[in-house]
Motif scaffolding. Sequence first.
Motif, PDB file in Angstrom:
ATOM      1  N   ILE A  41       0.839  -1.211   0.000  1.00  0.00           N
ATOM      2  CA  ILE A  41       0.000   0.000   0.000  1.00  0.00           C
ATOM      3  C   ILE A  41       0.869   1.255   0.000  1.00  0.00           C
ATOM      4  CG2 ILE A  41      -1.660   1.324   1.366  1.00  0.00           C
ATOM      5  CD1 ILE A  41      -2.812  -1.336   2.332  1.00  0.00           C
ATOM      6  N   LYS A  42       1.937   1.212   0.792  1.00  0.00           N
ATOM      7  CA  LYS A  42       2.833   2.362   0.851  1.00  0.00           C
ATOM      8  C   LYS A  42       3.499   2.610  -0.492  1.00  0.00           C
ATOM      9  CE  LYS A  42       6.654   4.275   3.553  1.00  0.00           C
ATOM     10  NZ  LYS A  42       7.615   4.035   4.665  1.00  0.00           N
ATOM     11  N   ILE A  52      -5.112   7.581  -5.912  1.00  0.00           N
ATOM     12  CA  ILE A  52      -4.814   6.670  -4.807  1.00  0.00           C
ATOM     13  C   ILE A  52      -6.005   5.757  -4.532  1.00  0.00           C
ATOM     14  CG2 ILE A  52      -4.361   6.548  -2.332  1.00  0.00           C
ATOM     15  CD1 ILE A  52      -2.698   9.098  -2.627  1.00  0.00           C
ATOM     16  N   THR A  53      -7.199   6.335  -4.545  1.00  0.00           N
ATOM     17  CA  THR A  53      -8.410   5.534  -4.315  1.00  0.00           C
ATOM     18  C   THR A  53      -8.578   4.476  -5.393  1.00  0.00           C
ATOM     19  OG1 THR A  53      -9.479   7.431  -3.282  1.00  0.00           O
ATOM     20  CG2 THR A  53     -10.903   5.622  -4.006  1.00  0.00           C
ATOM     21  N   LEU A  99       2.261   1.938  -3.395  1.00  0.00           N
ATOM     22  CA  LEU A  99       1.257   2.545  -4.269  1.00  0.00           C
ATOM     23  C   LEU A  99       1.109   4.036  -3.995  1.00  0.00           C
ATOM     24  CD1 LEU A  99      -1.583  -0.162  -4.266  1.00  0.00           C
ATOM     25  CD2 LEU A  99      -0.146   0.495  -6.193  1.00  0.00           C
ATOM     26  N   GLU A 100       1.130   4.375  -2.720  1.00  0.00           N
ATOM     27  CA  GLU A 100       0.947   5.777  -2.353  1.00  0.00           C
ATOM     28  C   GLU A 100       2.126   6.647  -2.760  1.00  0.00           C
ATOM     29  OE1 GLU A 100       0.294   5.450   1.800  1.00  0.00           O
ATOM     30  OE2 GLU A 100      -1.871   5.041   1.598  1.00  0.00           O
ATOM     31  N   GLU A 101       3.280   6.018  -2.947  1.00  0.00           N
ATOM     32  CA  GLU A 101       4.474   6.776  -3.294  1.00  0.00           C
ATOM     33  C   GLU A 101       4.673   6.927  -4.796  1.00  0.00           C
ATOM     34  OE1 GLU A 101       7.607   4.750  -1.338  1.00  0.00           O
ATOM     35  OE2 GLU A 101       7.134   5.564   0.660  1.00  0.00           O
ATOM     36  N   ASN A 129      -0.167  11.329  -6.945  1.00  0.00           N
ATOM     37  CA  ASN A 129      -0.602  11.215  -5.561  1.00  0.00           C
ATOM     38  C   ASN A 129      -1.939  11.894  -5.305  1.00  0.00           C
ATOM     39  OD1 ASN A 129       1.580   9.711  -4.540  1.00  0.00           O
ATOM     40  ND2 ASN A 129       2.858  11.555  -4.482  1.00  0.00           N
ATOM     41  N   ARG A 178      -6.194   3.092  -7.201  1.00  0.00           N
ATOM     42  CA  ARG A 178      -5.182   2.048  -7.073  1.00  0.00           C
ATOM     43  C   ARG A 178      -5.505   1.098  -5.932  1.00  0.00           C
ATOM     44  NH1 ARG A 178      -1.439   6.384  -8.401  1.00  0.00           N
ATOM     45  NH2 ARG A 178      -1.061   6.740  -6.178  1.00  0.00           N
ATOM     46  N   LYS A 179      -6.082   1.615  -4.853  1.00  0.00           N
ATOM     47  CA  LYS A 179      -6.419   0.759  -3.714  1.00  0.00           C
ATOM     48  C   LYS A 179      -7.533  -0.217  -4.052  1.00  0.00           C
ATOM     49  CE  LYS A 179      -4.931   3.723   0.098  1.00  0.00           C
ATOM     50  NZ  LYS A 179      -5.373   4.487   1.295  1.00  0.00           N
ATOM     51  N   SER A 201      -5.853  12.243  -4.686  1.00  0.00           N
ATOM     52  CA  SER A 201      -6.736  11.364  -3.910  1.00  0.00           C
ATOM     53  C   SER A 201      -7.512  10.417  -4.810  1.00  0.00           C
ATOM     54  CB  SER A 201      -7.707  12.209  -3.079  1.00  0.00           C
ATOM     55  OG  SER A 201      -8.485  13.042  -3.926  1.00  0.00           O
TER      56      SER A 201
END
Length: 349
Positions: free
Chosen positions: A329-330, A343-344, A332-334, A338, A346-347, A340
Amino acid sequence: MEQLEYDILEYVVIERLAQGGREKLKVDGLNLSDWLQSLASFWGHLCKKYPSMELRGLFQYLVNQLKKGIGIELVLLQELIQQMANVQYTENMTEEQLDAMAGSETLRFQATLFGMTRNNKALSRSTVRLRDSLLPKEDPKLAIPLLLLIAQHRSMIVIHADAPYIKMVSEQFDRCHGTLLQYVEFLLCAITPTSTYAQLVPSLNDLVHKYHLDPEVAFLIYRPVMRLFKCLGSEIFWPLDVVDENFMESEENDCEPSSCHDIVLDLGPEKNPITWSDLLETVRSMLPIKSWNSLSPDLYATFWGLTLYDLYVPRSRYEAEIAKQHAAIKALEELSDNSSMAITKRKKR
């Protein structure tokens, strides 16, 4: 290709298996011949890729061969289960994988993914196809006969093995035992819920006395069914919940825990209810009478009925897998985007 062409291809494969003149073991008498291993691998990949492939003919051939005491072609069943359901029997596992096998279904699956994803739609469809080929709507349903024949063949290998050296016999036994473990695991994954599986398999008494299976093999097949025993008038299932609840009630009321007659397996009108005491009577008949001088049937049934997950929790493996997911997860966030929304998105993948 048309359906007739698929049927011809299956006929050619079965004909190749049935033809004599080619040894199915190498000269050492231990390892499978390259042509048989390659044919099994080819058939597994082919059936996974093409939904029109008919499998019942091959399963009937395997059943007929097992009735003759020939089990070397079970390598085809191994490949089918491995390719179509991703249920693999692996002898060489790492320490981490072995530890994970003591965990829950999710952890075990994660440890044996071998590159597959849990929600793989193609894998789900091929698993259903394999299950439906073994359990079609019309007869014959070969899933349970094949299971029983593999279990019986495992027991007969040591007695009837045509091999000059003990190592050859042990290799045949290990190969058959691995297939049995893989096949049982597949049935448990493919036939849901467990009550449906329980409706299909024979009772423990029949497994031992009618089909003459070894106790450890009978419990391997029947172990999931034992989880359906529950206290009358409640939803408390065997093993630990029943013991804990009865113990607490006996402490509060200063009385004896509920008797074995209060723990029942009820699978509906098609099968007669089985009490825990009935099960213990079957267990008592498995061993010589003198064996029970130092061992109780309840302990024996509990020993074979429990799984490693009941006794041991691989906390380090859970922590490692959780850390791995957090790291993913980290990562992906990097990534560069970036926002929102990104990020949503990708999650959710």
